[in-house]
Design a protein around this motif. Structure first.
Motif, PDB file in Angstrom:
ATOM      1  N   PHE A  52      -5.609   1.409  -0.916  1.00 40.56           N
ATOM      2  CA  PHE A  52      -5.584   1.550   0.530  1.00 40.56           C
ATOM      3  C   PHE A  52      -7.003   1.890   0.972  1.00 40.56           C
ATOM      4  CE2 PHE A  52      -4.667   4.069   4.414  1.00 40.56           C
ATOM      5  CZ  PHE A  52      -4.010   3.084   5.120  1.00 40.56           C
ATOM      6  N   PHE A  53      -7.706   0.931   1.529  1.00 35.99           N
ATOM      7  CA  PHE A  53      -9.131   1.096   1.846  1.00 35.99           C
ATOM      8  C   PHE A  53      -9.878   1.646   0.638  1.00 35.99           C
ATOM      9  CE2 PHE A  53      -7.215   1.380   6.113  1.00 35.99           C
ATOM     10  CZ  PHE A  53      -7.823   0.261   6.656  1.00 35.99           C
ATOM     11  N   GLY A  54      -9.580   1.073  -0.511  1.00 33.98           N
ATOM     12  CA  GLY A  54     -10.300   1.470  -1.716  1.00 33.98           C
ATOM     13  C   GLY A  54      -9.780   2.728  -2.374  1.00 33.98           C
ATOM     14  N   ASN A  55      -8.781   3.364  -1.752  1.00 33.95           N
ATOM     15  CA  ASN A  55      -8.281   4.616  -2.318  1.00 33.95           C
ATOM     16  C   ASN A  55      -7.050   4.345  -3.172  1.00 33.95           C
ATOM     17  OD1 ASN A  55      -7.346   7.175  -2.829  1.00 33.95           O
ATOM     18  ND2 ASN A  55      -8.079   7.949  -0.858  1.00 33.95           N
ATOM     19  N   GLU A  56      -7.085   4.834  -4.415  1.00 36.56           N
ATOM     20  CA  GLU A  56      -5.932   4.613  -5.302  1.00 36.56           C
ATOM     21  C   GLU A  56      -5.063   5.855  -5.428  1.00 36.56           C
ATOM     22  OE1 GLU A  56      -6.659   2.538  -8.998  1.00 36.56           O
ATOM     23  OE2 GLU A  56      -8.640   2.044  -8.262  1.00 36.56           O
ATOM     24  N   LEU A  95      -5.638   8.843  -6.715  1.00 39.74           N
ATOM     25  CA  LEU A  95      -5.660   9.437  -8.042  1.00 39.74           C
ATOM     26  C   LEU A  95      -5.523  10.949  -7.950  1.00 39.74           C
ATOM     27  CD1 LEU A  95      -8.541   7.402  -9.711  1.00 39.74           C
ATOM     28  CD2 LEU A  95      -6.175   7.505 -10.448  1.00 39.74           C
ATOM     29  N   GLN A  96      -6.105  11.536  -6.934  1.00 44.03           N
ATOM     30  CA  GLN A  96      -6.182  12.995  -6.882  1.00 44.03           C
ATOM     31  C   GLN A  96      -5.230  13.552  -5.810  1.00 44.03           C
ATOM     32  OE1 GLN A  96      -7.656  14.679  -9.101  1.00 44.03           O
ATOM     33  NE2 GLN A  96      -8.679  12.950 -10.061  1.00 44.03           N
ATOM     34  N   GLN A  97      -4.936  14.833  -6.003  1.00 46.33           N
ATOM     35  CA  GLN A  97      -4.033  15.511  -5.071  1.00 46.33           C
ATOM     36  C   GLN A  97      -4.577  15.482  -3.642  1.00 46.33           C
ATOM     37  OE1 GLN A  97      -1.014  16.904  -5.343  1.00 46.33           O
ATOM     38  NE2 GLN A  97      -0.865  16.164  -7.425  1.00 46.33           N
ATOM     39  N   ILE A  98      -5.889  15.550  -3.514  1.00 45.59           N
ATOM     40  CA  ILE A  98      -6.471  15.640  -2.177  1.00 45.59           C
ATOM     41  C   ILE A  98      -6.236  14.347  -1.396  1.00 45.59           C
ATOM     42  CG2 ILE A  98      -8.759  14.937  -3.031  1.00 45.59           C
ATOM     43  CD1 ILE A  98      -8.220  17.490  -0.274  1.00 45.59           C
ATOM     44  N   ASP A  99      -6.263  13.201  -2.085  1.00 46.62           N
ATOM     45  CA  ASP A  99      -5.954  11.935  -1.404  1.00 46.62           C
ATOM     46  C   ASP A  99      -4.523  11.965  -0.888  1.00 46.62           C
ATOM     47  OD1 ASP A  99      -8.439  11.220  -2.366  1.00 46.62           O
ATOM     48  OD2 ASP A  99      -7.602  10.320  -4.180  1.00 46.62           O
ATOM     49  N   VAL A 100      -3.638  12.468  -1.767  1.00 48.77           N
ATOM     50  CA  VAL A 100      -2.230  12.551  -1.397  1.00 48.77           C
ATOM     51  C   VAL A 100      -2.062  13.504  -0.217  1.00 48.77           C
ATOM     52  CG1 VAL A 100       0.048  13.189  -2.229  1.00 48.77           C
ATOM     53  CG2 VAL A 100      -1.533  11.999  -3.734  1.00 48.77           C
ATOM     54  N   TYR A 101      -2.882  14.549  -0.239  1.00 47.51           N
ATOM     55  CA  TYR A 101      -2.766  15.536   0.840  1.00 47.51           C
ATOM     56  C   TYR A 101      -2.957  14.878   2.206  1.00 47.51           C
ATOM     57  CZ  TYR A 101      -3.966  19.305   4.001  1.00 47.51           C
ATOM     58  OH  TYR A 101      -3.998  20.136   5.082  1.00 47.51           O
ATOM     59  N   PRO A 142       0.837  -1.207   0.000  1.00 50.75           N
ATOM     60  CA  PRO A 142       0.000   0.000   0.000  1.00 50.75           C
ATOM     61  C   PRO A 142       0.867   1.250   0.000  1.00 50.75           C
ATOM     62  CG  PRO A 142      -0.256  -1.258   2.041  1.00 50.75           C
ATOM     63  CD  PRO A 142       0.811  -1.917   1.261  1.00 50.75           C
ATOM     64  N   LEU A 143       0.436   2.228  -0.766  1.00 49.93           N
ATOM     65  CA  LEU A 143       1.229   3.452  -0.939  1.00 49.93           C
ATOM     66  C   LEU A 143       1.588   4.153   0.366  1.00 49.93           C
ATOM     67  CD1 LEU A 143       2.303   5.166  -3.378  1.00 49.93           C
ATOM     68  CD2 LEU A 143       0.342   6.625  -2.978  1.00 49.93           C
ATOM     69  N   PRO A 144       0.678   4.222   1.341  1.00 56.99           N
ATOM     70  CA  PRO A 144       1.005   4.982   2.557  1.00 56.99           C
ATOM     71  C   PRO A 144       2.237   4.460   3.297  1.00 56.99           C
ATOM     72  CG  PRO A 144      -1.339   4.620   2.454  1.00 56.99           C
ATOM     73  CD  PRO A 144      -0.738   3.813   1.353  1.00 56.99           C
ATOM     74  N   LEU A 145       2.654   3.225   3.027  1.00 54.65           N
ATOM     75  CA  LEU A 145       3.836   2.711   3.713  1.00 54.65           C
ATOM     76  C   LEU A 145       5.128   3.105   3.018  1.00 54.65           C
ATOM     77  CD1 LEU A 145       2.791  -0.897   4.751  1.00 54.65           C
ATOM     78  CD2 LEU A 145       2.924   1.159   6.143  1.00 54.65           C
ATOM     79  N   SER A 193      10.716   8.449 -13.111  1.00 57.87           N
ATOM     80  CA  SER A 193       9.329   8.732 -12.755  1.00 57.87           C
ATOM     81  C   SER A 193       8.578   7.433 -12.520  1.00 57.87           C
ATOM     82  CB  SER A 193       8.644   9.561 -13.842  1.00 57.87           C
ATOM     83  OG  SER A 193       8.770   8.913 -15.077  1.00 57.87           O
ATOM     84  N   GLY A 194       7.517   7.519 -11.760  1.00 55.96           N
ATOM     85  CA  GLY A 194       6.721   6.339 -11.444  1.00 55.96           C
ATOM     86  C   GLY A 194       5.246   6.697 -11.442  1.00 55.96           C
ATOM     87  N   ASP A 195       4.444   5.755 -11.089  1.00 57.11           N
ATOM     88  CA  ASP A 195       3.007   6.001 -11.013  1.00 57.11           C
ATOM     89  C   ASP A 195       2.501   5.501  -9.666  1.00 57.11           C
ATOM     90  OD1 ASP A 195       0.292   6.189 -11.255  1.00 57.11           O
ATOM     91  OD2 ASP A 195       0.290   5.655 -13.385  1.00 57.11           O
ATOM     92  N   ARG A 196       2.038   6.449  -8.844  1.00 55.88           N
ATOM     93  CA  ARG A 196       1.678   6.087  -7.479  1.00 55.88           C
ATOM     94  C   ARG A 196       0.396   5.268  -7.409  1.00 55.88           C
ATOM     95  NH1 ARG A 196       0.380  12.209  -6.845  1.00 55.88           N
ATOM     96  NH2 ARG A 196      -1.730  12.263  -7.636  1.00 55.88           N
ATOM     97  N   THR A 197      -0.397   5.317  -8.482  1.00 58.97           N
ATOM     98  CA  THR A 197      -1.725   4.705  -8.398  1.00 58.97           C
ATOM     99  C   THR A 197      -1.688   3.199  -8.619  1.00 58.97           C
ATOM    100  OG1 THR A 197      -2.096   5.040 -10.736  1.00 58.97           O
ATOM    101  CG2 THR A 197      -2.809   6.785  -9.266  1.00 58.97           C
ATOM    102  N   MET A 198      -0.487   2.649  -8.863  1.00 60.37           N
ATOM    103  CA  MET A 198      -0.397   1.237  -9.213  1.00 60.37           C
ATOM    104  C   MET A 198      -0.290   0.322  -8.000  1.00 60.37           C
ATOM    105  SD  MET A 198      -0.810   0.975 -12.326  1.00 60.37           S
ATOM    106  CE  MET A 198      -1.009   2.108 -13.676  1.00 60.37           C
ATOM    107  N   GLY A 199      -0.177   0.925  -6.800  1.00 55.51           N
ATOM    108  CA  GLY A 199      -0.025   0.102  -5.609  1.00 55.51           C
ATOM    109  C   GLY A 199      -1.344  -0.546  -5.205  1.00 55.51           C
TER     110      GLY A 199
END
Lengths: 318, 414, 428
Positions: free
Chosen positions: C168-172, C174-180, C99-102, C159-165
Motif C-alpha cells: 500500500f504505497f510501498g508499505n508492506e 511489517l512493523q507494528q507502527i505501520d499497523v498502528y 491492499p491490506l487497508p481494505l 493464522s495468516g500473514d498480513r505482509t503478503m498483500g
C-alpha cells in the motif's frame, strides 16, 4: 436396555441438581427481575465452605452449616449491594451480579488457591448401593436424589401452603399492592434472595464431591442455569423442574449415545468422500452426538424462545 | 564517590529507559503462562520450578559465560492467545530473547507463529522459544520452526511408549479411548488407534470418543458407556477438571481396569483421587521423581519442598530446559547470538538430573529421552504430590523413546 | 436503560467548528501518540485499545442506544476476524491484488451478514428474550469454533500473514507502527460513522424504542425493525474490529468468539458509561491498561478489576463518562473552582486509603504464597519485610486514618457540590 435405565438415573441426578440451582434463580428472577449472574458463584461458595468445614467437623456438619452461611452471605449481598443498585434499573443490577461473580471467583482463589480441592464423599456413602448390569450406582447419587426431592417438596409446601409463601406469590405479581397491605417487601426480597442463594450453596455442597471443587466450577455451570429457567418459563417452579430434568436427561442421553452425523449425510444420499481432508464438510462427517451434547440445551433455548418467548410453563414474557 | 555517581545515574536510567538490556548482566527468560484465572495454579507452580532451577543449578554455580546470571521474568498470558502475543511483545521490548511456554498447545502454536514472523521481520532482534510442555506433535512436524525447541516428549512418543507397555499385557483385549475435542485430544486418539493396531492387532478399540473441552459438567454418562463396552482399559489425554471429572466418574461407576492418562497428577488432582485412584490410574510422561534416581535428584526435590512446602515438582523437565540452555549459551559463547545458541542446541546430549539421557534431535528440535509409565500409588511414593501421601511411581521405562521416529518437519534454517 | 440521558436536541445541519473540534483533537492525538510511546509493546497495546474502542462503540449501539443487552457480541467480531484471516491467506495463496487497508471492510461485511441472519429472529423482542437468544447463539457459535475445524481451525485457530498483500504505497505493514496508523484510520472512520449513525433518524428512533417501545409503535415506527437495523449496524462495526484484530495479531482463535469476550465487552462498555457516545472509548482505554499493564504488576489484577466494576455499578451507574459529565453543569456555571479544595481534601485521602488496602492485600497474598523463609517483598516501590509487624500495621493504620479523613470531609464535598450546581453559586 440396562444402559438406558442407568442413564435415566444419572440424568435424574444431574437434572435434580440443576433444579436446586434453578429453583432459587427463577424465584429471584421473577420476583426482583434480577438476572443473578453470580448464582453459580454461590454454588461454588457452598462447595468451598463445605470443604473447609468438613476438614474440621466432617461432611455432615458441612452439609448443615455451609448452605446457611452462603444464604446469609447472599442476603447480605442483597441488603447492601443489590438494593442500592436496584434504583438504577435492571441492567446495572445485572452488571453488579456480573462483577460480583468475578469478585467471588477471585476471593475463592485468594483463599483456597487455584487447584482442585480434595473434597470427597463421606466414607459412609462411598460405596456402590446396587449395580445395573456392570454399572455401579453409588450410594451418594441416591443420597443426592433424596436431598433434591426433599428440597423440592419443602419449597412447594412453603410456597403453596404457608403464609410466607402466599406473601411471596403475591409479591411476585403485585409488589406494590403487597407493600400497601403492610408487608415488608424489601424484607421478602432479601429473604428470597437469601434462600435462593442458600439453595445454590446446598447444591454446591452436595455436587462438589461429584463434579469436582475448583475455581472454574461456577463458570462451568453458570449459563446453563439461565438456560434452564428460560426454557422452563420464568417464575414457574414446575417449569424449572421440568426443564432441569429435560436438560439432565437430554445431555446424559446425548453423551452416552453413539449417534453419528455421517448417518444423516448418508441418508441424504451423499457419498462419503474418499479423501477426508479435502472435503469442506469433513468435520460434519466425523461429528458425533456426544461431541455436541453440552450445547444441545442452548439450541433448545433458542428454539423455545423463537417459538414461545415465555418458555414452556411461563405465563408472561421472559 | 565515583561509583555512587555511576549507580545513581544507573538508577535514573533504569527508571527512564524501559529497555533494561542496557544492563545485560542477567540473561532473562520470559515465562509466559497463566498466572491469574483458574489455570493460574499450574502457571505459578511452573514459575517456581523455573526460578528454583535457575537459582540452584545455574546462578549458585556461578552462572553462565563466567558470571552472567539467569533471571526468570514472569508474564501473565491469562491463558489467552491474544494476551500471549501482547506479553510476547512486551518481553521482546525488554530485550528478552528466550521465551518459555508450555501450557496449551494452542498458545504454543500462536507463539511459534508470532516468533517466526518476528524473527523474519526483525533479523537483528531474534527470539527463541523454549517449549517445555506443549505436546501437540504438529509443533515438531508440519509447524516445526528453527526457533522452537521442545523439551517434553510429544504426544505421539508418549503414546508409542504407553502402547509398548500395554502390548505386553496379554489380558488386554478391549480398549476405550476418550479425550477432549481439540487438537491434542484428537492426536492422542489417532496415535492410540494406529499404535495399538500395529503392535497388538488383536486388541479391539471398543470406543473412540471426543467430548467438548471444559464444558462437560457430569462425566457419568461417558463412564457408563465405557463400562457397558466391557473395556479392559481406558486411555485419555484429559487434563485439569476434565481429568478429575472423568476419572472420578469412571471409578465411581465401578470400573476396575487401568486408566492410562497423560496428566492425572499434581495441582490437587493426586489428592482428589487419593485412595480411590490407587492401582487404577497410570501416567505416561518423562518425569521420574519416584523412586528417586540419585541422591542428587532426591536432594534437589527435598530442597524444593523445603522452600515450597505446598508445591510439587510436577514438571521436572523444567530442570532440563534450564541446564541445557546454560550449556548451549556456554557453548555458543554468547547469550545474544540466538542462531549460535540454536545451533548449539541441535544434537546436544545431556545427562539429566532425573536419570535420563536427553538428545535434542536436530532435524525437528524434539528432545529424545526416556519415557516412563507411572502408577498412582502410596507405596514407594517418597516424594508425594499435594502432600497427600500419593504420587506417581515409575513402573516401567522405555529408553530413548521415539529416537528413530520419522518427522514431517522441513526445517527452514536462517 | 431508561435512565440514560443522551442529548436529543435537534441541531442545525452543517458542520460547525464546535462539532468538528473533538474529532480533530482525537485525530491529532492519535497521530502524536506513537511519538510519545515509541516502544513496540506500547504500540501493540495502543492497537489493542483501538480495536477494543471500535468493538465497545459497536456494543454500545446495542446496549446504550437501542437498549438491547447482548451476551454474544463477540461472535460478530470473531466471525469478521476469521473471514479476514482466511482472505489474508487467499491473498497469499492466489496472489490476489488486495491492499491490506481494505481488509477490515470485508470483516465488517461478514459481521453484517451474520447479524442480518441472527437478527432476523433475535430482535423480534427486546429485554430478556433478546439477551437469552444472544447468549444461546453466542454459545452455539463458540462451540462450533471447536467442532468445525475446517473453518475455525480448532483450538490453535487460523493464522495468516498480513505482509503478503499488495503493498500500500510501498508499505508492506511489517512493523507494528505501520499497523498502528492503519488501525488509527479505521478507528476514526468507524467512530465517526457510528456517531453519525446515532444522529440519523434510525439512530434517533433506536433511542425512542429503547425508552418506550409502545409509544414508538404508536408513532408508526416498527420497534422490531428499528432494533434490527441497530443490530445489523452493530454487527458491521464489530466485524470491522475483528478485521483489525486479524491484521494486528495475524491469528484468530476460539477465544475470539467466546462468552468470556462477550462478557468482557459488556463490562468495558458499562465501565466507560453507556449514556454517552464517548463512554465506551474511556472504558476500552481504561480496561486495556488494567489488563495489560496492571497484570504485569500484580497477579491479583482481576480482583482489583472486579472490585472496580462492582464499585462503579454501585456508586456511579453512569460509568466513568457519567462521572466526568456530572461536572458539566458546574463548569457551565463557572463554579468548578469551588470544588477543587473539597476534592483534594476527600479524594487524596480516599486514594491513599484504597492504595493502602491493596498494599495490605498484596502483603497478605505474598506472605501466604511466598517460599518458606522468604519474607522480603516490594510494595509500591518500598522494600518491606513481611515477617515484621510494621508493614501490616502501617497499611491498616494508613487505610483507617485515610478513610476517617475522607468520611469527615465528605459532607463538605457534598455541600460544595450542591452549591456549585446552584445557579447563583450558593451565595444567596
Amino acid at each position: 436396555m440396562e444402559l438406558i435405565l442407568v442413564n435415566l438415573i444419572d440424568g435424574l441426578v444431574y437434572g435434580l441438581l440443576l433444579f436446586m440451582l434453578s429453583a432459587g434463580l427463577t424465584l429471584i428472577f421473577s420476583m426482583m427481575g434480577v438476572l443473578n449472574f453470580a448464582h453459580a458463584s454461590f454454588y461454588m461458595l457452598g462447595a468451598y465452605f463445605a470443604y473447609q468445614i468438613s476438614t474440621y467437623m466432617g461432611f455432615w456438619m458441612g452439609l448443615l452449616i455451609a448452605p446457611v452461611v452462603v444464604g446469609i452471605a447472599g442476603a447480605g449481598v442483597e441488603r447492601y449491594g443489590l438494593r442500592r443498585v436496584h434504583q438504577y434499573g435492571h441492567v446495572p443490577e445485572l452488571i453488579f451480579t456480573f462483577g460480583l461473580a468475578l469478585l467471588i471467583e477471585e476471593f475463592v482463589q485468594f483463599i483456597w488457591g487455584n487447584s482442585q480441592l480434595p473434597y470427597n464423599e463421606p466414607a459412609i456413602l462411598d460405596f456402590a448401593l446396587f449395580s445395573i448390569g456392570s454399572n455401579d450406582i453409588a450410594a451418594y447419587k441416591v443420597f443426592m436424589i433424596f436431598v433434591s426431592i426433599g428440597i423440592f417438596l419443602a419449597l412447594l409446601y412453603v410456597l403453596t401452603r404457608t403464609r410466607v409463601g402466599m406473601v411471596i406469590q403475591a409479591a411476585l405479581s403485585y409488589p406494590r399492592t403487597v407493600e400497601n397491605l403492610g408487608h415488608n417487601v424489601p424484607l421478602v426480597f432479601m429473604g428470597v434472595f437469601g434462600v435462593g442463594t442458600g439453595l445454590a450453596g446446598l447444591a454446591g455442597v452436595i455436587a462438589g464431591p461429584q463434579l469436582g471443587t475448583f475455581p472454574g466450577m461456577a463458570i462451568l455451570l453458570g449459563s446453563i442455569v439461565f438456560v434452564t429457567i428460560v426454557i422452563g418459563g420464568l417464575g414457574s417452579l414446575w417449569g424449572a423442574l421440568v426443564a432441569s430434568l429435560l436438560i439432565g436427561w437430554m445431555t446424559t442421553f446425548a453423551a452416552s449415545s453413539s449417534f453419528q452425523f455421517a448417518d444423516i449425510l448418508l441418508a441424504l444420499g451423499m457419498e462419503k468422500p474418499a479423501e477426508m481432508s479435502e472435503s469442506a464438510l469433513r468435520d460434519l462427517w466425523t461429528l458425533t452426538l456426544p461431541q455436541i451434547g453440552p450445547i444441545l440445551p442452548y439450541m433448545l433455548m433458542v428454539l423455545v424462545l423463537v417459538v414461545r418467548p415465555y418458555g414452556l410453563f411461563g405465563k408472561r414474557d421472559a | 564517590m565515583r561509583k555512587t555517581v555511576k549507580l545513581g545515574l544507573g538508577a535514573a536510567l533504569a527508571l527512564t529507559v524501559s529497555a533494561s538490556s542496557l544492563f545485560a548482566e542477567n540473561i532473562k527468560i520470559a515465562f509466559i503462562e497463566p498466572l491469574s484465572g483458574f489455570m493460574a495454579g499450574t502457571g505459578t507452580s511452573g514459575l517456581h520450578q523455573y526460578e528454583f532451577a535457575a537459582e540452584t543449578l545455574v546462578n549458585a554455580n556461578g552462572g553462565v559465560l563466567g558470571g552472567d546470571m539467569f533471571e526468570i521474568v514472569a508474564f501473565d498470558n491469562k491463558l489467552s492467545g491474544k494476551e500471549s502475543l501482547v506479553q510476547l511483545q512486551v518481553a521482546i521490548d525488554q530485550g528478552i530473547r528466550f521465551v518459555a511456554q508450555g501450557n496449551s498447545s494452542g498458545i504454543a502454536h500462536a507463539l511459534i507463529d508470532a516468533i517466526n514472523k518476528h524473527n523474519k521481520r526483525n533479523p537483528d532482534d531474534l527470539v527463541m522459544f523454549l517449549n517445555y510442555s506443549a505436546v501437540d506433535p504438529a509443533l515438531t512436524n508440519d509447524k516445526c520452526s528453527f526457533w522452537h525447541f521442545r523439551f517434553d516428549a510429544n504426544a505421539d512418543f508418549k503414546m508409542d511408549a504407553l502402547t509398548d507397555v500395554m502390548a505386553e499385557n496379554e489380558d488386554l483385549k478391549k480398549v476405550y479411548i476418550i479425550g477432549q475435542d481439540y487438537s491434542f485430544g484428537k492426536a492422542v486418539a489417532a496415535a492410540a488407534v494406529s499404535d495399538l493396531g500395529n503392535k497388538r492387532p488383536d486388541i479391539e478399540v471398543v470406543g473412540n470418543e471426543l467430548h467438548p473441552i471444559i464444558k462437560v459438567k457430569d462425566f457419568t454418562p461417558y463412564a457408563r458407556k465405557i463400562i457397558a463396552s466391557e473395556a479392559d482399559a481406558v486411555i485419555t489425554g484429559n487434563w485439569g477438571a476434565d481429568m478429575v471429572g472423568l476419572g472420578k466418574a469412571i471409578l465411581d461407576s465401578g470400573f476396575e481396569g487401568p486408566i492410562y492418562t497423560y496428566y492425572a497428577a499434581a495441582d490437587g488432582i493426586t489428592a482428589t483421587f487419593g485412595e480411590a485412584g490407587k492401582g487404577s490410574l497410570y501416567l505416561v510422561g518423562t518425569d521420574q521423581l519416584n523412586p528417586p534416581v540419585s541422591d542428587r535428584a532426591a536432594d534437589y526435590i527435598t530442597a524444593y519442598k523445603t522452600k515450597y512446602p505446598d508445591g510439587d515438582i510436577n514438571q521436572a523437565r523444567i530442570v532440563n530446559v534450564v541446564e541445557m540452555l546454560a550449556k548451549a549459551i556456554n557453548e555458543a559463547g554468547s547469550a545474544t547470538d540466538i542462531v549460535a545458541i540454536a545451533n548449539a542446541f541441535e544434537g546436544m546430549e545431556h545427562d539429566s538430573i532425573w536419570g535420563s539421557k536427553i538428545v535434542m534431535r536436530a532435524k525437528d528440535h524434539q528432545a529424545i529421552q526416556d519415557i516412563h509409565i507411572s502408577e498412582h500409588t502410596d507405596e514407594g511414593a517418597v516424594f508425594d504430590y499435594d502432600n497427600s501421601g500419593y504420587a506417581p511411581v515409575v513402573k516401567s521405562t522405555v529408553k530413548m523413546a521415539g529416537a528413530d521416529s520419522a518427522t514431517t518437519c522441513d526445517m527452514k534454517r536462517p | 436503560m431508561s435512565d440514560t440521558t443522551q442529548k436529543t436536541a435537534v441541531r442545525p445541519t452543517g458542520v460547525t467548528m464546535s462539532m468538528a473540534l473533538p474529532w480533530l483533537i482525537a485525530g491529532a492525538f492519535l497521530l502524536v501518540m506513537p511519538y510519545v510511546f515509541t516502544s513496540n509493546s506500547a504500540i501493540t497495546i495502543m492497537n489493542q485499545m483501538a480495536i477494543t474502542i471500535i468493538f465497545a462503540l459497536s456494543y454500545n449501539m446495542l446496549l446504550g442506544q437501542a437498549g438491547m443487552l447482548s451476551f454474544g457480541h463477540a461472535v460478530y467480531m470473531g466471525v469478521g476476524g476469521f473471514m479476514c484471516v482466511h482472505i489474508m491467506n487467499y491473498v497469499e495463496d492466489y496472489s490476489i491484488p488486495l491492499p491490506l487497508p481494505l481488509l477490515p471492510l470485508f470483516g465488517g461485511l461478514f459481521g453484517l451478514g451474520l447479524a442480518t441472519i441472527v437478527g432476523s429472529f433475535s430482535t423480534r423482542r427486546a429485554g430478556t428474550v433478546f439477551a437469552m437468544i444472544s447468549l444461546g447463539v453466542g454459545e452455539l457459535i463458540a462451540a462450533c469454533s471447536i467442532i468445525i475445524v475446517a473453518f475455525f481451525g480448532g483450538e490453535e485457530g487460523v493464522s495468516g500473514d498480513r505482509t503478503m498483500g499488495l503493498p500500500f504505497f510501498g508499505n508492506e505493514f511489517l512493523q507494528q507502527i505501520d499497523v498502528y496508523y492503519l488501525i488509527s484510520f479505521w478507528v476514526m472512520l468507524s467512530a465517526l460513522l457510528m456517531f453519525l449513525f446515532s444522529r440519523t433518524p434510525v439512530g434517533r428512533m433506536a433511542n425512542a424504542v429503547r425508552d418506550n417501545p409502545e409509544r414508538a409503535e404508536f408513532l408508526g415506527y416498527s420497534a422490531r425493525w428499528v432494533r434490527y437495523y441497530s443490530f445489523c449496524a452493530a454487527g458491521f462495526f464489530a466485524g470491522i474490529a475483528g478485521g483489525l484484530f486479524a491484521i494486528s495479531y495475524e491469528i484468530l482463535t476460539a477465544e475470539n468468539l467466546g462468552l468470556l469476550l462477550s462478557g468482557e465487552i459488556l463490562l468495558i462498555t458499562f465501565l466507560g458509561g453507556v449514556g454517552f457516545f464517548f463512554g465506551p472509548i474511556i472504558g476500552a482505554i481504561v480496561f486495556t491498561l488494567l489488563q495489560t499493564v496492571l497484570s504485569l504488576q500484580t497477579e491479583l489484577w482481576q480482583l482489583y478489576v472486579g472490585a472496580l466494576f462492582v464499585a462503579t455499578v454501585m456508586f456511579f451507574p453512569g460509568g466513568l463518562a457519567g462521572v466526568l459529565m456530572m461536572h458539566v453543569p458546574a463548569i457551565r456555571l463557572g463554579n468548578a473552582k469551588l470544588l477543587v479544595v473539597p476534592y483534594i481534601k476527600t479524594l487524596i485521602p480516599a486514594t491513599i486509603g484504597i492504595l493502602a488496602i491493596s498494599g495490605f492485600i498484596e502483603i497478605l497474598f505474598y506472605s501466604r504464597h511466598a517460599p518458606v523463609g522468604e519474607t522480603e517483598m516490594t510494595v509500591f516501590w518500598t522494600d518491606i519485610d513481611t515477617a515484621s509487624i510494621v508493614p501490616w500495621i502501617v497499611t491498616v493504620g494508613l487505610a483507617l486514618v485515610c478513610f476517617w479523613i475522607t468520611k469527615r470531609n465528605a459532607p463538605e464535598l457534598v455541600e460544595t457540590w450542591h452549591r456549585a450546581n446552584a445557579i447563583d453559586g450558593g451565595k444567596a
